[in-house]
Motif scaffolding. Sequence first.
Motif, PDB file in Angstrom:
ATOM      1  N   VAL A  95     -10.780   1.972  -7.138  1.00 26.22           N
ATOM      2  CA  VAL A  95     -10.159   0.973  -8.000  1.00 26.22           C
ATOM      3  C   VAL A  95      -8.832   0.538  -7.390  1.00 26.22           C
ATOM      4  O   VAL A  95      -8.491  -0.633  -7.381  1.00 26.22           O
ATOM      5  CB  VAL A  95      -9.950   1.530  -9.429  1.00 26.22           C
ATOM      6  N   GLN A  96      -8.093   1.527  -6.857  1.00 26.28           N
ATOM      7  CA  GLN A  96      -6.804   1.232  -6.221  1.00 26.28           C
ATOM      8  C   GLN A  96      -6.552   2.246  -5.115  1.00 26.28           C
ATOM      9  O   GLN A  96      -6.589   3.443  -5.348  1.00 26.28           O
ATOM     10  CB  GLN A  96      -5.689   1.323  -7.254  1.00 26.28           C
ATOM     11  N   GLU A  97      -6.308   1.748  -3.902  1.00 23.59           N
ATOM     12  CA  GLU A  97      -5.949   2.626  -2.794  1.00 23.59           C
ATOM     13  C   GLU A  97      -4.582   3.247  -3.080  1.00 23.59           C
ATOM     14  O   GLU A  97      -3.862   2.779  -3.977  1.00 23.59           O
ATOM     15  CB  GLU A  97      -5.956   1.836  -1.492  1.00 23.59           C
ATOM     16  N   PRO A  98      -4.189   4.289  -2.331  1.00 24.29           N
ATOM     17  CA  PRO A  98      -2.908   4.945  -2.611  1.00 24.29           C
ATOM     18  C   PRO A  98      -1.747   3.951  -2.702  1.00 24.29           C
ATOM     19  O   PRO A  98      -1.518   3.154  -1.797  1.00 24.29           O
ATOM     20  CB  PRO A  98      -2.738   5.889  -1.419  1.00 24.29           C
ATOM     21  N   THR A  99      -1.081   4.002  -3.851  1.00 30.36           N
ATOM     22  CA  THR A  99      -0.005   3.068  -4.183  1.00 30.36           C
ATOM     23  C   THR A  99       1.085   3.830  -4.926  1.00 30.36           C
ATOM     24  O   THR A  99       0.785   4.641  -5.796  1.00 30.36           O
ATOM     25  CB  THR A  99      -0.543   1.949  -5.113  1.00 30.36           C
ATOM     26  N   VAL A 100       2.345   3.550  -4.591  1.00 31.41           N
ATOM     27  CA  VAL A 100       3.452   4.187  -5.297  1.00 31.41           C
ATOM     28  C   VAL A 100       3.668   3.470  -6.629  1.00 31.41           C
ATOM     29  O   VAL A 100       3.833   2.251  -6.682  1.00 31.41           O
ATOM     30  CB  VAL A 100       4.742   4.179  -4.453  1.00 31.41           C
ATOM     31  N   MET A 101       3.622   4.259  -7.691  1.00 31.50           N
ATOM     32  CA  MET A 101       3.812   3.754  -9.053  1.00 31.50           C
ATOM     33  C   MET A 101       5.303   3.699  -9.396  1.00 31.50           C
ATOM     34  O   MET A 101       6.099   4.415  -8.803  1.00 31.50           O
ATOM     35  CB  MET A 101       3.095   4.684 -10.048  1.00 31.50           C
ATOM     36  N   PRO A 102       5.676   2.869 -10.362  1.00 27.03           N
ATOM     37  CA  PRO A 102       7.091   2.764 -10.755  1.00 27.03           C
ATOM     38  C   PRO A 102       7.693   4.090 -11.218  1.00 27.03           C
ATOM     39  O   PRO A 102       8.908   4.270 -11.161  1.00 27.03           O
ATOM     40  CB  PRO A 102       7.073   1.749 -11.897  1.00 27.03           C
ATOM     41  N   TRP A 103       6.881   5.037 -11.664  1.00 22.74           N
ATOM     42  CA  TRP A 103       7.391   6.315 -12.145  1.00 22.74           C
ATOM     43  C   TRP A 103       7.456   7.365 -11.045  1.00 22.74           C
ATOM     44  O   TRP A 103       7.754   8.522 -11.306  1.00 22.74           O
ATOM     45  CB  TRP A 103       6.577   6.834 -13.330  1.00 22.74           C
ATOM     46  N   GLY A 104       7.157   6.972  -9.784  1.00 26.42           N
ATOM     47  CA  GLY A 104       7.405   7.849  -8.647  1.00 26.42           C
ATOM     48  C   GLY A 104       6.236   8.638  -8.106  1.00 26.42           C
ATOM     49  O   GLY A 104       6.407   9.450  -7.196  1.00 26.42           O
ATOM     50  N   ASN A 105       5.032   8.413  -8.620  1.00 28.14           N
ATOM     51  CA  ASN A 105       3.852   9.072  -8.072  1.00 28.14           C
ATOM     52  C   ASN A 105       3.102   8.105  -7.176  1.00 28.14           C
ATOM     53  O   ASN A 105       3.003   6.911  -7.476  1.00 28.14           O
ATOM     54  CB  ASN A 105       2.900   9.518  -9.180  1.00 28.14           C
TER      55      ASN A 105
END
Length: 135
Positions: A95-105
């Motif tokens: 669904v989504q390749e590795p991506t940095v989320m706004p909460w830091g993960n």
Amino acid sequence: MNVVSIRIITADVESLVKFYEQITGITAIQYTPDFAELKTSTATIAIGSTKTLQFFGGENIAQPAENRSAIIEFLVEDVDREFDRLRDFQSYQIVQEPTVMPWGNKSLLFRDPDGNLVNFFTPVSKEAVEKFNPK
């Protein structure tokens, strides 16, 4: 109170057990053909067939492969390495390749064979690392 397990109801226990064994590296405990568990150090993924619903009030209380609101999340050491490991694994849909989320993960989001969302994540920001590795 502690969360102990998440139970996934499915019409195909064998397929889902195989999938979760492959992505986690954990061997399931298959109690019956209709029920299995994969135990981690903090929680358990339980997989039950639609037949088990009769014990909870009837087969209409849950519908397999209909999840549209929950994400099953796994904290992993290196989400990029997990993504590389899973690239050739054909039983899931990215669904989504590795991506940095706004909460830091940094998150890798994919679907299991029943369409349930699965998130492998690694804390990368200072705050997220501290949250999951308190000293």
